[in-house]
Write a protein that holds these residues in place. Sequence first.
Motif, PDB file in Angstrom:
ATOM      1  N   GLU A 157      40.844  11.011 -49.471  1.00 51.55           N
ATOM      2  CA  GLU A 157      41.519  10.352 -50.592  1.00 51.55           C
ATOM      3  C   GLU A 157      40.503   9.900 -51.629  1.00 51.55           C
ATOM      4  OE1 GLU A 157      41.884   9.278 -47.440  1.00 51.55           O
ATOM      5  OE2 GLU A 157      43.800  10.240 -46.966  1.00 51.55           O
ATOM      6  N   VAL A 158      40.850  10.052 -52.904  1.00 50.97           N
ATOM      7  CA  VAL A 158      39.964   9.643 -53.997  1.00 50.97           C
ATOM      8  C   VAL A 158      40.153   8.149 -54.237  1.00 50.97           C
ATOM      9  CG1 VAL A 158      39.405   9.939 -56.425  1.00 50.97           C
ATOM     10  CG2 VAL A 158      40.062  11.919 -55.053  1.00 50.97           C
ATOM     11  N   PRO A 159      39.074   7.347 -54.192  1.00 49.62           N
ATOM     12  CA  PRO A 159      39.214   5.895 -54.380  1.00 49.62           C
ATOM     13  C   PRO A 159      39.682   5.541 -55.785  1.00 49.62           C
ATOM     14  CG  PRO A 159      36.896   6.542 -54.399  1.00 49.62           C
ATOM     15  CD  PRO A 159      37.679   7.752 -53.986  1.00 49.62           C
ATOM     16  N   ASN A 160      40.412   4.434 -55.885  1.00 48.11           N
ATOM     17  CA  ASN A 160      40.914   3.950 -57.174  1.00 48.11           C
ATOM     18  C   ASN A 160      40.574   2.467 -57.294  1.00 48.11           C
ATOM     19  OD1 ASN A 160      42.242   3.636 -59.581  1.00 48.11           O
ATOM     20  ND2 ASN A 160      44.258   3.438 -58.653  1.00 48.11           N
ATOM     21  N   THR A 161      39.458   2.173 -57.927  1.00 49.08           N
ATOM     22  CA  THR A 161      39.007   0.786 -58.056  1.00 49.08           C
ATOM     23  C   THR A 161      38.118   0.628 -59.280  1.00 49.08           C
ATOM     24  OG1 THR A 161      37.717  -0.965 -56.961  1.00 49.08           O
ATOM     25  CG2 THR A 161      37.089   1.304 -56.483  1.00 49.08           C
TER      26      THR A 161
ATOM     27  N   ALA B  63      35.577   5.450 -63.446  1.00 48.62           N
ATOM     28  CA  ALA B  63      35.010   6.168 -64.589  1.00 48.62           C
ATOM     29  C   ALA B  63      34.553   7.568 -64.200  1.00 48.62           C
ATOM     30  CB  ALA B  63      33.831   5.385 -65.170  1.00 48.62           C
ATOM     31  N   PHE B  64      34.503   7.853 -62.887  1.00 47.55           N
ATOM     32  CA  PHE B  64      34.017   9.147 -62.420  1.00 47.55           C
ATOM     33  C   PHE B  64      35.179  10.097 -62.141  1.00 47.55           C
ATOM     34  CE2 PHE B  64      30.691   6.127 -61.249  1.00 47.55           C
ATOM     35  CZ  PHE B  64      29.551   6.772 -61.710  1.00 47.55           C
ATOM     36  N   SER B  65      34.891  11.405 -62.215  1.00 49.83           N
ATOM     37  CA  SER B  65      35.892  12.424 -61.892  1.00 49.83           C
ATOM     38  C   SER B  65      36.140  12.442 -60.387  1.00 49.83           C
ATOM     39  CB  SER B  65      35.413  13.801 -62.347  1.00 49.83           C
ATOM     40  OG  SER B  65      34.266  14.188 -61.600  1.00 49.83           O
ATOM     41  N   GLY B  66      37.176  13.194 -59.993  1.00 51.30           N
ATOM     42  CA  GLY B  66      37.545  13.234 -58.584  1.00 51.30           C
ATOM     43  C   GLY B  66      36.437  13.704 -57.674  1.00 51.30           C
TER      44      GLY B  66
ATOM     45  N   TRP C 247      33.183  13.490 -58.112  1.00 50.50           N
ATOM     46  CA  TRP C 247      32.134  12.466 -58.011  1.00 50.50           C
ATOM     47  C   TRP C 247      32.614  11.269 -57.194  1.00 50.50           C
ATOM     48  CZ3 TRP C 247      27.128  12.969 -59.101  1.00 50.50           C
ATOM     49  CH2 TRP C 247      26.756  14.086 -59.854  1.00 50.50           C
ATOM     50  N   ARG C 248      33.896  10.963 -57.242  1.00 49.41           N
ATOM     51  CA  ARG C 248      34.411   9.881 -56.404  1.00 49.41           C
ATOM     52  C   ARG C 248      34.358  10.274 -54.927  1.00 49.41           C
ATOM     53  NH1 ARG C 248      39.896   7.535 -59.125  1.00 49.41           N
ATOM     54  NH2 ARG C 248      39.553   8.492 -61.153  1.00 49.41           N
ATOM     55  N   MET C 249      34.545  11.582 -54.649  1.00 45.10           N
ATOM     56  CA  MET C 249      34.399  12.038 -53.268  1.00 45.10           C
ATOM     57  C   MET C 249      32.956  11.863 -52.794  1.00 45.10           C
ATOM     58  SD  MET C 249      37.265  12.783 -52.019  1.00 45.10           S
ATOM     59  CE  MET C 249      36.637  13.500 -50.511  1.00 45.10           C
ATOM     60  N   ARG C 250      32.005  12.018 -53.694  1.00 43.03           N
ATOM     61  CA  ARG C 250      30.604  11.751 -53.333  1.00 43.03           C
ATOM     62  C   ARG C 250      30.428  10.266 -52.996  1.00 43.03           C
ATOM     63  NH1 ARG C 250      26.191  15.394 -56.552  1.00 43.03           N
ATOM     64  NH2 ARG C 250      27.476  17.225 -56.988  1.00 43.03           N
ATOM     65  N   LEU C 251      31.127   9.407 -53.734  1.00 46.53           N
ATOM     66  CA  LEU C 251      31.048   7.971 -53.445  1.00 46.53           C
ATOM     67  C   LEU C 251      31.642   7.677 -52.077  1.00 46.53           C
ATOM     68  CD1 LEU C 251      31.994   6.443 -56.928  1.00 46.53           C
ATOM     69  CD2 LEU C 251      29.727   6.522 -55.865  1.00 46.53           C
ATOM     70  N   ASN C 252      32.734   8.357 -51.719  1.00 50.07           N
ATOM     71  CA  ASN C 252      33.302   8.216 -50.379  1.00 50.07           C
ATOM     72  C   ASN C 252      32.264   8.574 -49.317  1.00 50.07           C
ATOM     73  OD1 ASN C 252      35.816   7.314 -51.068  1.00 50.07           O
ATOM     74  ND2 ASN C 252      36.897   9.205 -50.566  1.00 50.07           N
ATOM     75  N   LEU C 253      31.575   9.675 -49.550  1.00 46.27           N
ATOM     76  CA  LEU C 253      30.558  10.122 -48.603  1.00 46.27           C
ATOM     77  C   LEU C 253      29.438   9.094 -48.490  1.00 46.27           C
ATOM     78  CD1 LEU C 253      29.220  12.213 -46.768  1.00 46.27           C
ATOM     79  CD2 LEU C 253      28.352  13.366 -48.821  1.00 46.27           C
ATOM     80  N   ALA C 254      28.955   8.590 -49.624  1.00 47.40           N
ATOM     81  CA  ALA C 254      27.881   7.593 -49.610  1.00 47.40           C
ATOM     82  C   ALA C 254      28.321   6.339 -48.861  1.00 47.40           C
ATOM     83  CB  ALA C 254      27.478   7.239 -51.038  1.00 47.40           C
ATOM     84  N   GLN C 255      29.563   5.931 -49.066  1.00 52.98           N
ATOM     85  CA  GLN C 255      30.063   4.734 -48.389  1.00 52.98           C
ATOM     86  C   GLN C 255      30.091   4.927 -46.876  1.00 52.98           C
ATOM     87  OE1 GLN C 255      34.318   3.306 -48.444  1.00 52.98           O
ATOM     88  NE2 GLN C 255      33.471   1.766 -49.826  1.00 52.98           N
TER      89      GLN C 255
END
Length: 623
Positions: free
Chosen positions: A72-76, A150-153, A155-163
């Motif tokens: 899931e793509v984060p929304n925050t 502010a990031f595309s889908g 790049w948000r998936m990359r944030l999920n991975l980093a988290q």
Amino acid sequence: MIILKDITLRRGSKLLFDHANAAIFARQKVGVVGLNGCGKSSLFSLLLNQTTPDGGDFEIQPNIKIAYLAQEVPNTDISALQYVMNGDQELSDLIKQLKIVEESSHDGHLVTTLHNRLYELNGYDLEARAAKMLVGLGFKIEEQQQAVNAFSGGWRMRLNLAQVLMSRADLLLLDEPTNYLDLDAIVWLEEWLQNYAGTLLLISHDRDFLDNVIEKVIYIGNSKLEVYAGNYSGFERQRAEKLAQEQSLYKKQQAKVEHLNKYINRFRAKASKARQAQSRIKALENMELVSITQIDSPFSFEFQKTKPCSAPLLAMSEVDVSYGKSNVLSGVSFSLNPDDAVGVLGINGAGKSTFMKTLAGVLKVNAGNMFFNRDLKIGYFAQHQIDQLDMQASPMNIIQRVDPLVREQQVRTFLGSFGFCSDAVFRPITHFSGGEKARLVLALLIWQKPNLLLLDEPTNHLDLEMRAALTYALQEYTGALVLVAHDRYLLKAVVNEFYLVDDHKVAKFTGDLDDYQKWLSGARKRQLEMAVEKKELVKTPAVITEKVSVKTGAKLNTRRVGLLEAEIKKLHQEKEQIAVVLSGAEIYQQSQRKELEEYLKQSALLEKKIKEFEEEWLRLHSG
């Protein structure tokens, strides 16, 4: 750590597992592989207690922390950096608790306990670790304070991975973690996972990534779990030996071996770069050993013979390309001949896709000259083309629109080689998966018989079997090829030479992919050093100490070591003096609250400085 005993699992009428068994032990790194729909993701759901087996049982070591890569793509609106820091839930909760206690509580003992726990968990390095992780995954320093939204889908998936990677989990479940990564981020993730001390279960369609990370394979086939020791290449060799014993497969095996031998010999005859040629031939000979494992693949297609075109196919002379006011490429000169097979390398954001769009004629140049041969027919694959498909059309409609006179049976036969069988050729695209849409775009491209293929990340969303089929087809392709891909297996198998996009330039890269990986490592270090010099990472001591070790190199700086030892001794003495004060009861009286807070802050600051200096001391000694 994980024991699966006689597991039976159904999805509707489909039997995924039938009395399946497997064991995974602590700290093992395991690849989970098999055809699409075989049950790889269902196995993860089972381990996460999101699915209940229809039969059998499984055991997971109690009290272990499991982290799963959510799709899931984060929304925050919180910053990217804070989002990643939140992945370390224990530390994030501890920091919040400490803040509340310091602001509203009079319990000095609790404050001290919380500070000590923060120190034990390396809490003072939390922001540094998150920042370094984001750099590794391709985020620029200045982007880390931007809101997640502010990031595309992708790049948000990359944030999920980093988290997930920040979680300090005992067991990581990663389902296609490289889907939204480019090559430089994949190399970083590969290195991170190699150093990960916990247990890993990994689903991936990237052969080289699997090879370099895993040490065990669970293959899901015929509703069973087959366990193989070794990496993915080892699994393929072992499975090939099994399949080779089946007489009915022998003729198909020999046809693929003959194809590969012919291709290897052809490549040897014209290979001009010794290092690249050696790497390429080794990859091709390995393909010969494991080609039999692709016999049960649902995909098998080939490129039709292309229209001849004289050299050069196209040429760029001192070309500049910009996006708005931003200059992306400058002074680029490049030419392409009919039998060239070029791989394009470069870090994220360097301009690889811009270069491809310029070659395709999609982008106009700001300066310089572009030449296109009049007989040139370009087939251009890019991710945006998948998004631009008519979602209400069917695969049959898509082909018939470019070739209205073609017979329906001819289209059905052609689409069947891409896995679109029976009624699937008439289904609306809107119901297709990302992989099915990517296959359809490739099919449309091949149908039009281009003599130049420009492929920008064609393997995104493609599974291992489709990637293998594409690799074989490209080896027989008679036109020119320019390829941007994060799949190193594909690059090694079909590319003759590399070009590097860097610092607004496009130039030949004389090394192979191993040399490029070393170049990437140096590029990341340079980026972190520049950030430190600009004081963009002043709150990240781990990064700052890394800069010191890079500059000192292998030679031990004895003067600096002596200064560090003296400073560490002094700081310990100061900390012991504060500890004496904090051990007494008087400091915790209400009248002493401000003094208590000051002592606690001083103690925390001393701990942080000691840790920084000790890390630097260790880095200097390790060279």
